[in-house]
Design a protein around this motif. Sequence first.
Motif, mmCIF file in Angstrom:
data_model
loop_
_atom_site.group_PDB
_atom_site.id
_atom_site.type_symbol
_atom_site.label_atom_id
_atom_site.label_comp_id
_atom_site.label_asym_id
_atom_site.label_seq_id
_atom_site.Cartn_x
_atom_site.Cartn_y
_atom_site.Cartn_z
ATOM 1 N N LEU A 143 -45.609 -6.167 10.380
ATOM 2 C CA LEU A 143 -44.225 -6.512 9.662
ATOM 3 C C LEU A 143 -44.834 -7.727 8.941
ATOM 4 O O LEU A 143 -45.639 -8.411 9.238
ATOM 5 C CB LEU A 143 -43.417 -7.011 10.678
ATOM 6 C CG LEU A 143 -42.768 -5.984 11.752
ATOM 7 C CD1 LEU A 143 -41.760 -6.798 12.540
ATOM 8 C CD2 LEU A 143 -41.941 -5.009 10.944
ATOM 9 N N PRO A 144 -44.164 -7.591 7.536
ATOM 10 C CA PRO A 144 -44.794 -8.595 6.541
ATOM 11 C C PRO A 144 -43.976 -9.979 6.776
ATOM 12 O O PRO A 144 -42.740 -10.006 7.134
ATOM 13 C CB PRO A 144 -44.386 -8.095 5.244
ATOM 14 C CG PRO A 144 -43.244 -7.126 5.609
ATOM 15 C CD PRO A 144 -43.510 -6.747 6.933
ATOM 16 N N TYR A 145 -44.508 -11.050 6.604
ATOM 17 C CA TYR A 145 -43.908 -12.244 6.829
ATOM 18 C C TYR A 145 -44.334 -13.207 5.260
ATOM 19 O O TYR A 145 -45.512 -12.842 4.926
ATOM 20 C CB TYR A 145 -44.343 -13.292 7.848
ATOM 21 C CG TYR A 145 -43.466 -12.446 9.070
ATOM 22 C CD1 TYR A 145 -42.325 -13.004 9.786
ATOM 23 C CD2 TYR A 145 -44.389 -11.543 10.079
ATOM 24 C CE1 TYR A 145 -41.681 -12.404 10.686
ATOM 25 C CE2 TYR A 145 -43.706 -10.931 10.759
ATOM 26 C CZ TYR A 145 -42.705 -11.359 11.402
ATOM 27 O OH TYR A 145 -41.867 -10.634 12.495
ATOM 28 N N ASP A 146 -43.482 -14.210 4.722
ATOM 29 C CA ASP A 146 -44.021 -15.126 3.811
ATOM 30 C C ASP A 146 -45.150 -15.980 4.044
ATOM 31 O O ASP A 146 -45.985 -15.985 3.338
ATOM 32 C CB ASP A 146 -42.901 -15.911 3.281
ATOM 33 C CG ASP A 146 -41.834 -15.058 2.648
ATOM 34 O OD1 ASP A 146 -42.006 -14.025 2.160
ATOM 35 O OD2 ASP A 146 -40.395 -15.571 2.723
ATOM 36 N N SER A 147 -45.298 -16.279 5.485
ATOM 37 C CA SER A 147 -46.602 -17.184 5.649
ATOM 38 C C SER A 147 -46.573 -17.385 7.162
ATOM 39 O O SER A 147 -45.822 -16.752 7.919
ATOM 40 C CB SER A 147 -46.180 -18.655 5.216
ATOM 41 O OG SER A 147 -44.954 -19.114 6.070
ATOM 42 N N PRO A 148 -47.628 -17.724 7.836
ATOM 43 C CA PRO A 148 -47.748 -17.874 9.361
ATOM 44 C C PRO A 148 -46.520 -18.890 9.995
ATOM 45 O O PRO A 148 -46.409 -18.476 11.062
ATOM 46 C CB PRO A 148 -49.302 -18.536 9.419
ATOM 47 C CG PRO A 148 -49.900 -18.191 8.186
ATOM 48 C CD PRO A 148 -48.960 -18.098 7.078
ATOM 49 N N ALA B 59 -56.426 -19.964 8.410
ATOM 50 C CA ALA B 59 -57.503 -19.116 8.968
ATOM 51 C C ALA B 59 -56.711 -17.480 9.194
ATOM 52 O O ALA B 59 -57.287 -16.632 9.315
ATOM 53 C CB ALA B 59 -57.893 -19.312 10.556
ATOM 54 N N TYR B 60 -55.470 -17.705 8.924
ATOM 55 C CA TYR B 60 -54.602 -16.311 9.131
ATOM 56 C C TYR B 60 -54.915 -15.439 7.979
ATOM 57 O O TYR B 60 -54.891 -16.100 6.859
ATOM 58 C CB TYR B 60 -52.983 -16.533 9.221
ATOM 59 C CG TYR B 60 -52.456 -15.596 9.919
ATOM 60 C CD1 TYR B 60 -51.942 -15.677 10.974
ATOM 61 C CD2 TYR B 60 -52.094 -14.218 9.154
ATOM 62 C CE1 TYR B 60 -50.869 -14.751 11.810
ATOM 63 C CE2 TYR B 60 -51.377 -13.430 9.757
ATOM 64 C CZ TYR B 60 -50.632 -13.474 11.125
ATOM 65 O OH TYR B 60 -50.153 -12.476 11.481
ATOM 66 N N PRO B 61 -55.367 -14.220 8.133
ATOM 67 C CA PRO B 61 -55.551 -13.308 7.029
ATOM 68 C C PRO B 61 -54.365 -12.888 6.191
ATOM 69 O O PRO B 61 -53.166 -12.799 6.708
ATOM 70 C CB PRO B 61 -56.130 -12.078 7.828
ATOM 71 C CG PRO B 61 -55.772 -11.900 9.028
ATOM 72 C CD PRO B 61 -55.412 -13.537 9.295
ATOM 73 N N LYS B 62 -54.595 -13.361 4.719
ATOM 74 C CA LYS B 62 -53.476 -12.979 3.883
ATOM 75 C C LYS B 62 -53.758 -11.783 3.081
ATOM 76 O O LYS B 62 -54.874 -11.507 2.729
ATOM 77 C CB LYS B 62 -53.370 -14.144 2.919
ATOM 78 C CG LYS B 62 -52.952 -15.479 3.760
ATOM 79 C CD LYS B 62 -53.172 -16.765 3.027
ATOM 80 C CE LYS B 62 -52.599 -17.927 3.767
ATOM 81 N NZ LYS B 62 -53.412 -17.874 5.043
ATOM 82 N N GLN B 63 -52.379 -11.159 2.553
ATOM 83 C CA GLN B 63 -52.627 -10.164 1.564
ATOM 84 C C GLN B 63 -52.837 -10.465 0.296
ATOM 85 O O GLN B 63 -52.664 -11.721 0.005
ATOM 86 C CB GLN B 63 -51.236 -9.511 1.857
ATOM 87 C CG GLN B 63 -50.781 -8.962 3.261
ATOM 88 C CD GLN B 63 -51.608 -7.901 3.727
ATOM 89 O OE1 GLN B 63 -51.950 -6.763 3.063
ATOM 90 N NE2 GLN B 63 -52.230 -8.103 4.823
ATOM 91 N N GLY B 64 -52.903 -9.744 -0.893
ATOM 92 C CA GLY B 64 -53.151 -9.757 -1.940
ATOM 93 C C GLY B 64 -52.209 -10.964 -2.519
ATOM 94 O O GLY B 64 -52.120 -11.725 -3.688
ATOM 95 N N ASN B 65 -50.788 -10.586 -2.341
ATOM 96 C CA ASN B 65 -49.501 -11.132 -2.748
ATOM 97 C C ASN B 65 -49.394 -12.666 -1.926
ATOM 98 O O ASN B 65 -48.262 -13.417 -2.318
ATOM 99 C CB ASN B 65 -48.302 -10.428 -2.694
ATOM 100 C CG ASN B 65 -47.997 -9.942 -1.274
ATOM 101 O OD1 ASN B 65 -48.772 -10.370 -0.158
ATOM 102 N ND2 ASN B 65 -46.966 -9.063 -1.106
#
Length: 193
Positions: free
Chosen positions: A118-123, A158-164
């Motif tokens: 599931l996608p989230y805007d941020s941690p 430290a949380y891995p982020k997507q390109g967007n």
Amino acid sequence: MLEQAKASSSETIRWLNADAEQLPLPDNSTDLIFSNLMIQWSTRPELVLAECQRILKPGGILAISTLLAGTLEELKQAWAYADPGRPHVNRFTHLTDWKRLTGQQLPGSTLDAATLALPYDSPMALNRELKHLGAVFKGEERRRTITAPGRFKAMCAAYPKQGNGEIIASYHAGWLYWEKARLEENSAFFING
């Protein structure tokens, strides 16, 4: 939750708040049990399953969803970096352990598993949702003081982020299905001749 359910349902439905390990219902009294993301919070899931088995009528259906090991692994790793040695994510049972438990207690049951991302805007958005749901870390080794803002900032970094810039949270889920044997399936017939 019960008040909201009562307000939006028929008056003929009876709602009950009870301990899932000691249900105040008679044996063989229930046609269907549906449990969504509850059993993983039980320290003795075998008792919950035994109660389900006890109250189901012959031919009754049990459908349970649960979270499994690997759930929120990204969050777990980010916290391990930000606050080493201090867990911040609940432990969940491994799929093989669930299969063993359910196979022993509920012969003929099936257990399907899948990972939902599931996608989230941020941690922090993920963290807010978990807190809102009441799915906060409950382990004995949890920090008893407020987590410092610097640790939250380090976890977010430290949380891995997507390109967007969004993040993904992985939920490893299991779905258990079982039908209680009908009386005729339990009976043996002997003919003397």
